[in-house]
Design an enzyme around this catalytic site. Structure first.
Site, PDB file in Angstrom:
ATOM      1  N   ASN A 126       0.811  -1.219   0.000  1.00 34.04           N
ATOM      2  CA  ASN A 126       0.000   0.000   0.000  1.00 34.04           C
ATOM      3  C   ASN A 126       0.847   1.273   0.000  1.00 34.04           C
ATOM      4  OD1 ASN A 126      -2.613   1.508   0.402  1.00 34.04           O
ATOM      5  ND2 ASN A 126      -1.519   2.104   2.268  1.00 34.04           N
ATOM      6  N   HIS A 127       2.001   1.184   0.684  1.00 34.86           N
ATOM      7  CA  HIS A 127       2.809   2.396   0.881  1.00 34.86           C
ATOM      8  C   HIS A 127       4.281   2.028   0.982  1.00 34.86           C
ATOM      9  CE1 HIS A 127       1.237   0.729   4.686  1.00 34.86           C
ATOM     10  NE2 HIS A 127       2.519   0.747   5.022  1.00 34.86           N
TER      11      HIS A 127
ATOM     12  N   GLU B 276      -4.462  -9.161   5.130  1.00 34.44           N
ATOM     13  CA  GLU B 276      -4.725  -8.354   6.323  1.00 34.44           C
ATOM     14  C   GLU B 276      -5.735  -7.290   5.933  1.00 34.44           C
ATOM     15  OE1 GLU B 276      -3.106  -5.220   9.595  1.00 34.44           O
ATOM     16  OE2 GLU B 276      -2.671  -4.995   7.486  1.00 34.44           O
TER      17      GLU B 276
ATOM     18  N   ASP C 185      -0.107  -6.893   3.498  1.00 35.08           N
ATOM     19  CA  ASP C 185      -0.409  -5.848   4.477  1.00 35.08           C
ATOM     20  C   ASP C 185      -1.433  -4.842   3.938  1.00 35.08           C
ATOM     21  OD1 ASP C 185       0.543  -4.374   6.964  1.00 35.08           O
ATOM     22  OD2 ASP C 185       0.988  -2.845   5.458  1.00 35.08           O
TER      23      ASP C 185
ATOM     24  N   ASP D  14       0.486  -5.879  16.492  1.00 31.71           N
ATOM     25  CA  ASP D  14      -0.162  -4.574  16.583  1.00 31.71           C
ATOM     26  C   ASP D  14      -0.940  -4.464  17.893  1.00 31.71           C
ATOM     27  OD1 ASP D  14       0.703  -3.491  14.150  1.00 31.71           O
ATOM     28  OD2 ASP D  14      -0.823  -4.630  13.053  1.00 31.71           O
TER      29      ASP D  14
HETATM   30  C1  GLC Z   1      -0.459  -3.210   9.153  1.00 30.14           C
HETATM   31  C2  GLC Z   1       0.617  -3.714  10.090  1.00 30.14           C
HETATM   32  C3  GLC Z   1       1.007  -2.621  11.040  1.00 30.14           C
HETATM   33  C4  GLC Z   1       1.481  -1.430  10.252  1.00 30.14           C
HETATM   34  C5  GLC Z   1       0.444  -1.000   9.212  1.00 30.14           C
HETATM   35  C6  GLC Z   1       1.019  -0.020   8.235  1.00 30.14           C
HETATM   36  O1  GLC Z   1      -1.637  -2.928   9.823  1.00 30.14           O
HETATM   37  O2  GLC Z   1       0.164  -4.863  10.764  1.00 30.14           O
HETATM   38  O3  GLC Z   1       1.997  -3.050  11.930  1.00 30.14           O
HETATM   39  O4  GLC Z   1       1.750  -0.363  11.118  1.00 30.14           O
HETATM   40  O5  GLC Z   1      -0.016  -2.085   8.457  1.00 30.14           O
HETATM   41  O6  GLC Z   1       1.902  -0.675   7.377  1.00 30.14           O
END
Ligand code: GLC
Ligand code: CA
Length: 539
Positions: A105-106, A245, A203, A311
């Site tokens: 995503n990033h 996720e 992720d 997390d």
């Molecule tokens: C997901 C990961 C987390 C992270 C987030 C941004 O939720 O589990 O640890 O901060 O993505 O990448």
């Protein structure tokens, strides 16, 4: 490794590992890949089938590695590509599998792509990110890190524009409308899959694409791209898996499994907080209600169930009322709360009560799905809420009672994070070495539970029936069955013993096997002590 055994993930045990936290092989105070390789026997001994490795890539570590600065390398603290290849080889040699994190995503703002994108608007990398002249677009997208961010837009001095980010401002979102980004991420996948890994935990997948007037989550365009990733796996790396996720409500989450042509697995987010709620209330209905609301999944898919991870224990997918209740019950000290969740480990959440830790694991293992265990929770490790961000649940693995918990020979000052020394959870008491010696330890009991689960495939994949008794809400009574076998999983969520009458469910005199005690009996009632569970197989 038998890649042909295509549905291996449907009845497996996963184990989530932070390489940094596991074992330090060279005494610099930071766990590393060689260290993890040295501990594979331990992981195998627990009964693990697949390791999920948290991000191991070069990163400034503002988000513990979820801010990647180079997708084609290993963080120098953790080792080299050769170390990684050896880890994969050694994992496979023990009959286990290993998946890596795929953070698409990033990137980090330290990634060469982003630096180039900011510096030069004509660079092809500029369009790798999502830019805007105003910070007023996509107003309907929620903020995820509510404790630290006030907007999903951040100003770039260099580019003189805003860029989009769903997480920390140092994590600019990639632009998935750009075909070059899509191809780049496929190249990243191939790069790691070619080293023999068995797939990815992907992720933050709901957030790939943005559209005005939407929440910018779960969009059809996002699903279309994810299906392309699945096709890549099926065409080029059969037997490998994608695990989603997606922290979403059941209906939205279900979409990530699509028609069996998107993800193989998805984390069962909605279930997790409701297990904690059920225990807190001494009432199993939150578990039953969410299971009934959970849509059926395709034959070639599986849920990945969990109690904790790296997390905060997320309370995003519960009602406001439930969130307040769970916060008050499990996070009475403000420091325990973070964003919309709780930054505590499993054992401290249970106030160190092993019986309750086992009960929650028993519930997890007797529900359908493939469970994942967070490193350290198998020995009941504690946490440190006074560390920053989520570091309190990412402290060094406690191997023995020697200095630094046997994790590292470094001087204490060099440790990447301090070991747990609180009175209740100090490493000198809670560690692998002492638990391995004690046949009744948390470690050995969980190990036994996992072995039983393995021997009884219906626990992962069989049908589930909830036997409800309004008079006894604290009894979670599951009937699991497949063509051949029937198993009763009884869980007592209260501090009172519960007698259970089995007459309606078995024939007179039919023998039952208590799987944990390995004892056969013929009675038709059993008594569940407080916070206890019993798994009974009908013989
Ligand atoms: C997901 C990961 C987390 C992270 C987030 C941004 O939720 O589990 O640890 O901060 O993505 O990448
Ligand atoms: Ca090291």
């Amino acid at each position: 490794m038998q890649k042909e055994q295509k549905s291996w993930y449907k009845n497996a045990v996963f184990y989530e590992v932070s390489t940094r936290a596991y074992y330090d092989s060279n005494g610099d105070g930071i766990g590393d890949i060689q260290g993890l390789t040295q501990k594979l026997d331990y992981i195998q001994h627990l009964g693990v089938d697949c390791i999920w490795l948290l991000p191991i890539f070069p990163s400034p570590l503002i988000d513990d590695g979820y801010d990647i600065s180079d997708y084609y390398n290993i963080h120098p603290d953790l080792g080299t590509i050769d170390d990684f290849k050896e880890l994969v080889r050694e994992t496979h040699r023990r009959g286990m599998r290993i998946i890596a994190d795929l953070v698409i995503n990033h990137t980090s703002d330290q990634c060469a792509w982003f630096k180039e994108a900011q510096a030069n608007p004509r660079s092809p990398y500029h369009d790798y990110y999502v830019w805007s002249n105003t910070d007023q677009r996509y107003k309907d997208a929620r903020i995820i890190f509510v404790d630290s961010e006030t907007s999903n837009w951040a100003w770039s001095e260099d580019a003189q524009k805003y860029y989009w980010h769903r997480f920390y401002a140092c994590q600019p979102d990639l632009n998935f409308d750009n075909p070059a980004v899509r191809e780049e991420m496929k190249a990243v996948m191939r790069f790691w899959l070619d080293m023999g890994i068995d797939g990815f935990r992907a992720d933050a997948v709901p957030y790939l694409i943005e559209r005005e007037g939407t929440t910018c989550e779960n969009l059809p365009e996002t699903h279309a791209f994810l299906k392309e990733l699945r096709k890549l796996i099926d065409d080029e790396y059969p037997g490998c898996i994608l695990l989603a996720e997606a922290n979403q409500w059941p209906q939205d989450l279900r979409q990530y499994l699509a028609d069996g042509d998107e993800f193989h697995m998805a984390f069962q987010f909605p279930l997790m907080p409701r297990i904690y709620k059920a225990l807190a209330k001494g009432d199993c209905s939150p578990i039953i209600d969410i299971m009934k609301m959970t849509p059926q999944i395709p034959e070639n898919c599986q849920w990945c169930t969990f109690l904790r991870n790296h997390d905060e224990l997320t309370l995003e997918m519960v009602t406001e009322e439930d969130r307040q209740f769970l916060w008050n019950f499990y996070a009475p000290i403000p420091r325990m709360r973070q964003n919309l969740g709780i930054r505590r480990r499993l054992a401290p959440l249970m106030d160190g009560n092993c019986q309750k830790v086992l009960l929650l694991n028993a519930i997890l293992f007797s529900l359908p799905g493939t469970p994942i265990i967070y490193y350290g929770d198998e020995i009941g490790m504690g946490d440190n809420i006074y560390l920053e961000d989520r570091d309190g649940v990412r402290t060094p693995m406690q191997w023995d009672s020697s200095r630094n918990a046997g994790f590292s020979s470094a001087v204490e000052e060099k440790m990447y994070l301090p070991v747990i020394k609180s009175e209740q959870f100090t490493y000198s008491r809670i560690n692998v070495a002492s638990q391995q010696q004690d046949p009744h330890s948390l470690f050995n009991t969980i190990r036994k539970m996992l072995a039983i689960r393995k021997q009884n495939p219906l626990m992962a994949g069989g049908a589930v029936e909830f036997i409800e008794n309004a008079q006894v809400p604290a009894l979670l009574f599951l009937k699991r069955c497949d063509e051949k076998n029937i198993l009763f999983a009884l869980h007592n969520l209260s501090e009172q013993a519960i007698p259970v009458d089995l007459r309606a469910h078995i024939r007179d005199g039919q023998p039952l096997l208590d799987l944990m005690n390995e004892k056969t009996f013929q009675g038709c009632t059993v008594t569940l002590p407080p916070y206890a569970f019993i798994w009974l197989k009908v013989l």
